[in-house]
Design a protein around this motif. Structure first.
Motif, PDB file in Angstrom:
ATOM      1  N   ALA A  96      23.544  57.217  35.840  1.00  0.00           N
ATOM      2  CA  ALA A  96      23.969  58.239  36.800  1.00  0.00           C
ATOM      3  C   ALA A  96      22.821  59.221  37.001  1.00  0.00           C
ATOM      4  N   LEU A  97      22.585  59.574  38.249  1.00  0.00           N
ATOM      5  CA  LEU A  97      21.526  60.529  38.587  1.00  0.00           C
ATOM      6  C   LEU A  97      22.148  61.912  38.688  1.00  0.00           C
ATOM      7  N   VAL A  98      21.607  62.867  37.934  1.00  0.00           N
ATOM      8  CA  VAL A  98      22.154  64.221  37.863  1.00  0.00           C
ATOM      9  C   VAL A  98      21.254  65.163  38.648  1.00  0.00           C
ATOM     10  N   ILE A  99      21.844  65.861  39.618  1.00  0.00           N
ATOM     11  CA  ILE A  99      21.121  66.882  40.373  1.00  0.00           C
ATOM     12  C   ILE A  99      21.600  68.229  39.844  1.00  0.00           C
ATOM     13  N   SER A 100      20.761  68.857  39.053  1.00  0.00           N
ATOM     14  CA  SER A 100      21.163  70.089  38.372  1.00  0.00           C
ATOM     15  C   SER A 100      19.927  70.903  38.045  1.00  0.00           C
ATOM     16  N   ASP A 101      20.146  72.130  37.582  1.00  0.00           N
ATOM     17  CA  ASP A 101      19.044  72.955  37.112  1.00  0.00           C
ATOM     18  C   ASP A 101      18.440  72.329  35.859  1.00  0.00           C
ATOM     19  N   PHE A 102      17.250  72.789  35.504  1.00  0.00           N
ATOM     20  CA  PHE A 102      16.587  72.247  34.330  1.00  0.00           C
ATOM     21  C   PHE A 102      15.801  73.348  33.636  1.00  0.00           C
ATOM     22  N   THR A 103      16.034  73.513  32.344  1.00  0.00           N
ATOM     23  CA  THR A 103      15.228  74.432  31.550  1.00  0.00           C
ATOM     24  C   THR A 103      15.296  74.020  30.098  1.00  0.00           C
ATOM     25  N   LEU A 104      14.178  74.198  29.401  1.00  0.00           N
ATOM     26  CA  LEU A 104      14.098  73.962  27.966  1.00  0.00           C
ATOM     27  C   LEU A 104      13.850  75.262  27.216  1.00  0.00           C
ATOM     28  N   LYS A 105      13.952  76.372  27.934  1.00  0.00           N
ATOM     29  CA  LYS A 105      13.662  77.675  27.332  1.00  0.00           C
ATOM     30  C   LYS A 105      14.951  78.249  26.734  1.00  0.00           C
ATOM     31  N   LEU A 106      14.873  79.512  26.342  1.00  0.00           N
ATOM     32  CA  LEU A 106      16.038  80.170  25.764  1.00  0.00           C
ATOM     33  C   LEU A 106      17.196  80.136  26.750  1.00  0.00           C
ATOM     34  N   ARG A 107      18.338  79.560  26.321  1.00  0.00           N
ATOM     35  CA  ARG A 107      19.462  79.359  27.232  1.00  0.00           C
ATOM     36  C   ARG A 107      20.695  80.114  26.740  1.00  0.00           C
ATOM     37  N   ARG A 108      21.730  80.095  27.583  1.00  0.00           N
ATOM     38  CA  ARG A 108      22.991  80.736  27.233  1.00  0.00           C
ATOM     39  C   ARG A 108      24.079  79.685  27.043  1.00  0.00           C
ATOM     40  N   ARG A 109      25.132  80.072  26.362  1.00  0.00           N
ATOM     41  CA  ARG A 109      26.157  79.106  25.948  1.00  0.00           C
ATOM     42  C   ARG A 109      26.897  78.475  27.114  1.00  0.00           C
ATOM     43  N   ASN A 110      27.012  79.158  28.215  1.00  0.00           N
ATOM     44  CA  ASN A 110      27.800  78.629  29.329  1.00  0.00           C
ATOM     45  C   ASN A 110      26.949  78.361  30.564  1.00  0.00           C
ATOM     46  N   GLU A 111      25.689  78.015  30.356  1.00  0.00           N
ATOM     47  CA  GLU A 111      24.798  77.712  31.479  1.00  0.00           C
ATOM     48  C   GLU A 111      24.807  76.217  31.753  1.00  0.00           C
ATOM     49  N   PRO A 112      25.300  75.796  32.924  1.00  0.00           N
ATOM     50  CA  PRO A 112      25.231  74.366  33.246  1.00  0.00           C
ATOM     51  C   PRO A 112      23.842  73.984  33.731  1.00  0.00           C
ATOM     52  N   ASN A 113      23.301  72.926  33.188  1.00  0.00           N
ATOM     53  CA  ASN A 113      22.037  72.360  33.641  1.00  0.00           C
ATOM     54  C   ASN A 113      21.933  70.953  33.068  1.00  0.00           C
ATOM     55  N   PHE A 114      20.897  70.242  33.450  1.00  0.00           N
ATOM     56  CA  PHE A 114      20.783  68.846  33.021  1.00  0.00           C
ATOM     57  C   PHE A 114      20.803  68.715  31.499  1.00  0.00           C
ATOM     58  N   ILE A 115      20.044  69.550  30.808  1.00  0.00           N
ATOM     59  CA  ILE A 115      19.995  69.454  29.350  1.00  0.00           C
ATOM     60  C   ILE A 115      21.375  69.690  28.753  1.00  0.00           C
ATOM     61  N   ARG A 116      22.132  70.634  29.326  1.00  0.00           N
ATOM     62  CA  ARG A 116      23.467  70.903  28.790  1.00  0.00           C
ATOM     63  C   ARG A 116      24.381  69.693  28.955  1.00  0.00           C
ATOM     64  N   TRP A 117      24.311  69.011  30.099  1.00  0.00           N
ATOM     65  CA  TRP A 117      25.172  67.844  30.288  1.00  0.00           C
ATOM     66  C   TRP A 117      24.795  66.726  29.322  1.00  0.00           C
ATOM     67  N   VAL A 118      23.508  66.567  29.064  1.00  0.00           N
ATOM     68  CA  VAL A 118      23.095  65.546  28.103  1.00  0.00           C
ATOM     69  C   VAL A 118      23.499  65.955  26.683  1.00  0.00           C
ATOM     70  N   GLU A 119      23.427  67.253  26.380  1.00  0.00           N
ATOM     71  CA  GLU A 119      23.904  67.720  25.081  1.00  0.00           C
ATOM     72  C   GLU A 119      25.392  67.435  24.906  1.00  0.00           C
ATOM     73  N   GLU A 120      26.166  67.632  25.971  1.00  0.00           N
ATOM     74  CA  GLU A 120      27.601  67.325  25.894  1.00  0.00           C
ATOM     75  C   GLU A 120      27.815  65.827  25.679  1.00  0.00           C
ATOM     76  N   GLN A 121      27.033  65.011  26.356  1.00  0.00           N
ATOM     77  CA  GLN A 121      27.131  63.567  26.163  1.00  0.00           C
ATOM     78  C   GLN A 121      26.761  63.194  24.730  1.00  0.00           C
ATOM     79  N   PHE A 122      25.715  63.825  24.201  1.00  0.00           N
ATOM     80  CA  PHE A 122      25.279  63.546  22.837  1.00  0.00           C
ATOM     81  C   PHE A 122      26.345  63.972  21.830  1.00  0.00           C
TER      82      PHE A 122
END
Length: 831
Positions: free
Chosen positions: A581-607
């Motif tokens: 599946a191709l995800v069109i979302s924000d992307f950041t690897l920096k300091l994040r917040r608990r409820n910020e949706p972005n590609f890394i967060r969706w992969v973290e949820e999958q993990f």
């Protein structure tokens, strides 16, 4: 009759006495830190906390990349750039010494670490001498103060910050002393860079080496440059009104073009680093003042303030710029400790260490003034106020007594595990010997509580030295270098006594529910991450692992045990069973917040869910109307709505929905409202609702601290997972993928007779934008942060410079050549 000595003889005497004085200053700290230095001299391999990581990277670099400064290693975090994100000069020097064949690697590493530390007091003496109008007394007191900061634990921050003995040898902040000595050498040269071409070139080269040696010293150099250019500009403005400005204009030009030339010299490293900074995992490290400043340091700051005021009463030419830089650096420390930006890895303690050592100059002014005052009180100065060693005997004796009392009262350095003594690494070596013969699969090394100092240091060392000898390890010291660390660190923590998430902002590391999952679930994730061997120390974890049916064998080596998982490790490149599946979302690897949706967060949820049937791939294009080559995906997950042409964006999504599933996350965007109002026009369309919520707290803890089960984003993921599970599209091919891995190249092949069309292949190597296909085919970041590509027969991926990276290399080479010609032409004109 009075005999006049030739001037050259007088100069020789001064030079000889200066050399003797500098030698004494260099050797003085060795006399009361002899225990530490004995361990340094006799040690075999680095044992320092971060030092083993520096050692591992230096060895890998020396073996595979030297003399280039661009490369890749598969040893840690499923792959990371080597040493692209870290200033390369330290590693380059180590490799250079080793490649001369005059030194072993261990000796070369030790020399590059030790020599700058030994030279630091002498460098401070030269700094004080240059700034204080060539006052040997001020320079000597400056150097003695620097020795106290180096070797006296009373002046060491609670959080090791660099430059002092403990930070260098015990914590292993190896590159900071090298950068600091280069910083001092550059600053002294830069002040007089306008005098001749040799000084100009030397200043440019030293500044470039400072930048290439250490980030924190590079920032300090930038502050010095700004202060000096400001002063030059103000002086030139005054001179323009008076008509006499040529000398000042020449000075300003020299001080301006030195940093420009240095910048060009460093572009070969800066451009690749800056252009891929989005893939550097960072967060600021914020500390309270009590963690950085000891009571003794407050006294030092008070003396520095007195010395600054005394210096400004009778300023030397560089007084204002030097003290202004110290003031700005102090403000930067406060800024870094309070409101550091989320995207920049400011470490206030590391800047504070540099500031502390720079303040020894005004401290030297204050204490030298006190010595002169004592001599005047005792009548040991000449009529013109000159102080000589032969005349000021009581003053000298008093100073020596006070110095000895200070030295004898010093606690010295704190305990240290700087280097492994010869013959005292039996358990570590036993595990390393085992790993040399068992290289199929990655190693997961348990994190041990740092308070269990010896074992904790051994764990860090094993992590590093496993990678250095060619094994693959899930983690390592440099967490920030690889985005995969956001997943390998919490996975390793699940098998560890003590969690380690320093330097990264990972939701999974913060998740109490993830940590509480059964060990069986974590073993399945570990298998997916190619982990086969678990190096465990704590009895509790050994007992838990021994009960797991997935564990096939156990090998004991003293206090450590290696558990081997049952079955073969998954291949490093494997064809996917279902379309990604191709995800069109924000992307950041920096300091994040608990409820910020972005590609890394969706992969973290999958993990966290442990569901990997459908891989999630990040779309490199965020504009919906510009999406291309998406027909090979089974689904589109649209989280952000960015477009230029709204009708075109709708057409792209409508066309894709004829063959794949379009999943839209609810939004107030006009495009979303148009599509949801015309759902009948989209064959396979799913809409996932969003709950109103704040962005939440920052994810910056070192251990799990929050329950994420039941949070809105986790519920959204469960809906997305359900849709992907129901609509997952089989690839329809029975493809057999074979692969060959080299350091900077990966070749993929599959049997084209068993399938038709392109096959999605997941490559278990960390995604980085410099990994590119030879045929210009697309390469995507995919679950967890591996590489995904589509092949119809074969493909070759190479880690290589892009065109602007190559242009930067040529620019640096041309600048160095231009500087040589500039100096050579000046010499030719003189002859």
């Amino acid at each position: 009759m009075r005999v006049e000595l030739p001037q050259t003889t007088s100069r020789h005497k001064v030079a000889r006495s200066t050399c003797l004085l500098l030698c004494g200053i260099v050797l003085l700290p060795l006399t009361f830190s002899n225990t530490l230095w004995q361990e340094v001299w006799s040690g075999v391999r680095s044992r320092a906390w971060d030092g083993t990581g520096h050692s591992s990277v230096a060895r890998l670099y020396s073996q595979s990349a030297f003399p280039d400064t661009f490369g890749w290693t598969h040893s840690h975090f499923a792959g990371m750039p080597l040493p692209n994100f870290y200033p390369p000069f330290f590693y380059w020097l180590v490799a250079l010494l080793e490649h001369t064949r005059l030194f072993s690697f261990e000796t070369a590493l030790k020399l590059v670490v030790v020599i700058p530390v030994l030279l630091t007091p002498a460098a401070l003496w030269l700094l004080g001498y240059a700034l204080a109008g060539r006052s040997r007394l001020t320079a000597t007191v400056t150097a003695l103060t620097g020795i106290a900061l180096l070797a006296d634990a009373r002046f060491s921050a609670a959080f090791p910050a660099g430059l002092d003995y403990f930070s260098t040898f015990q914590i292993g902040l190896y590159s900071q002393p090298l950068g600091f000595v280069l910083l001092i050498a550059w600053f002294i040269t830069y002040l007089r860079a306008h005098e001749n071409r040799w000084r100009f070139m030397l200043a440019a080269v030293l500044l470039a080496l400072t930048v290439l040696a250490n980030f924190f010293n590079a920032v300090t150099a930038a502050l010095f440059i700004a202060a000096i250019l400001t002063q030059d500009g103000l002086r030139l403005g005054i001179a323009l009104r008076n008509g006499d400005y040529r000398v000042l204009l020449h000075t300003l030009a020299a001080h301006l073009f030195v940093p420009i030339a240095a910048l060009c010299l460093t572009l070969f490293w800066l451009i690749p680093m800056v252009t891929s900074y989005d893939f550097f995992v960072t967060k600021p490290s914020i500390l309270r003042a009590a963690e950085m400043v000891t009571p003794a340091m407050w006294w030092l700051y008070a003396v520095a303030l007195i010395g600054s005021l005394a210096w400004l009463r009778r300023p030397t030419p560089a007084a204002w710029t030097y003290l202004a830089t110290c003031l700005v650096l102090a403000l930067l420390v406060v800024f870094a400790a309070t409101i550091a930006p989320d995207w920049f890895p400011l470490q206030s303690a590391r800047f504070l260490a540099t500031l502390n050592f720079l303040l020894v100059v005004p401290v030297g002014y204050a204490l030298a003034g006190a010595v002169r005052g004592l001599a005047a009180l005792l009548g040991e100065t000449t009529r013109d106020g000159t102080l000589t060693l032969g005349r000021a005997r009581f003053t000298t004796g008093t100073v020596i007594v006070l110095l000895l009392l200070t030295l004898t009262g010093s606690p010295g350095t704190r305990w240290a595990y700087a280097f492994y003594p010869k013959g005292e690494i039996a358990d570590v070596d036993a595990v390393l010997r085992f790993a040399r013969n068992h290289a199929q699969g990655s190693y997961l090394v348990e994190v041990v509580n740092p308070w269990n100092t010896r074992v904790a240091f051994d764990a860090r060392a094993m992590n590093s030295y496993l990678g250095a000898q060619g094994n693959q390890v899930l983690t390592g010291v440099f967490h920030e270098a690889s985005p995969t660390s956001l997943f390998t660190l919490p996975l390793t923590n699940a098998f560890s006594q003590y969690p380690d998430s320093f330097g990264v902002s990972s939701v999974i590391s913060d998740d109490l529910d993830f940590a509480a999952q059964p060990l069986t679930d974590h073993l399945e994730r570990a298998r997916m991450m190619n982990a086969r061997y678990f190096v465990i120390h704590t009895p509790q974890m050994k007992e838990r692992l021994a009960k797991e049916s997935e564990i096939a064998e156990r090998h004991d080596f003293g206090e450590w045990s290696v558990f081997e998982i049952r079955g073969a490790s998954p291949p490093h490149a494997r064809a996917l069973q279902y379309k990604p599946a191709l995800v069109i979302s924000d992307f950041t690897l920096k300091l994040r917040r608990r409820n910020e949706p972005n590609f890394i967060r969706w992969v973290e949820e999958q993990f966290a869910a442990g569901w990997f049937d459908v891989a999630l791939a990040r779309s490199p294009e965020s504009n919906l109307d510009r999406l291309t080559d998406i027909e090979s995906f089974g689904a589109l997950v649209v989280d952000t709505y960015i477009y230029t042409d709204e009708d075109r964006a709708i057409q792209v999504l409508r066309d894709f929905s004829n063959t794949g599933t379009v999943i839209l996350l609810q939004s107030e965007n006009h495009l979303f409202r148009r599509i949801s109002g015309a759902r009948d026009e989209f064959k396979h369309l799913e809409i996932v609702g969003r709950e109103s919520m704040s962005s939440g707290d920052k994810v910056d803890g070192l251990r799990p601290s929050f329950h994420y089960d039941g949070t809105p984003l986790r519920r959204q993921w469960q809906q997305i997972q359900g849709i992907l599970s129901r609509s997952k599209t089989p690839v329809g091919a029975n493809a057999t993928v074979t692969s060959s891995f080299e350091q900077n190249a990966i070749r993929l092949d599959y049997d084209a007779t068993t399938s038709t069309g392109k096959v999605p292949v997941l490559v278990a190597t960390t995604y980085h934008p410099n990994w590119r296909r030879a045929d210009e085919g697309a390469v995507y970041a995919a679950t967890p942060f591996y590489m995904l590509t589509f092949i119809d027969k074969h493909a070759e991926l190479k880690f290589e410079r892009r065109w602007f990276d190559r242009a930067a290399v040529w620019t640096s080479a041309a600048t160095l050549g231009g500087l040589c010609l500039f100096v050579g032409w000046g010499m030719r004109r003189r002859t």
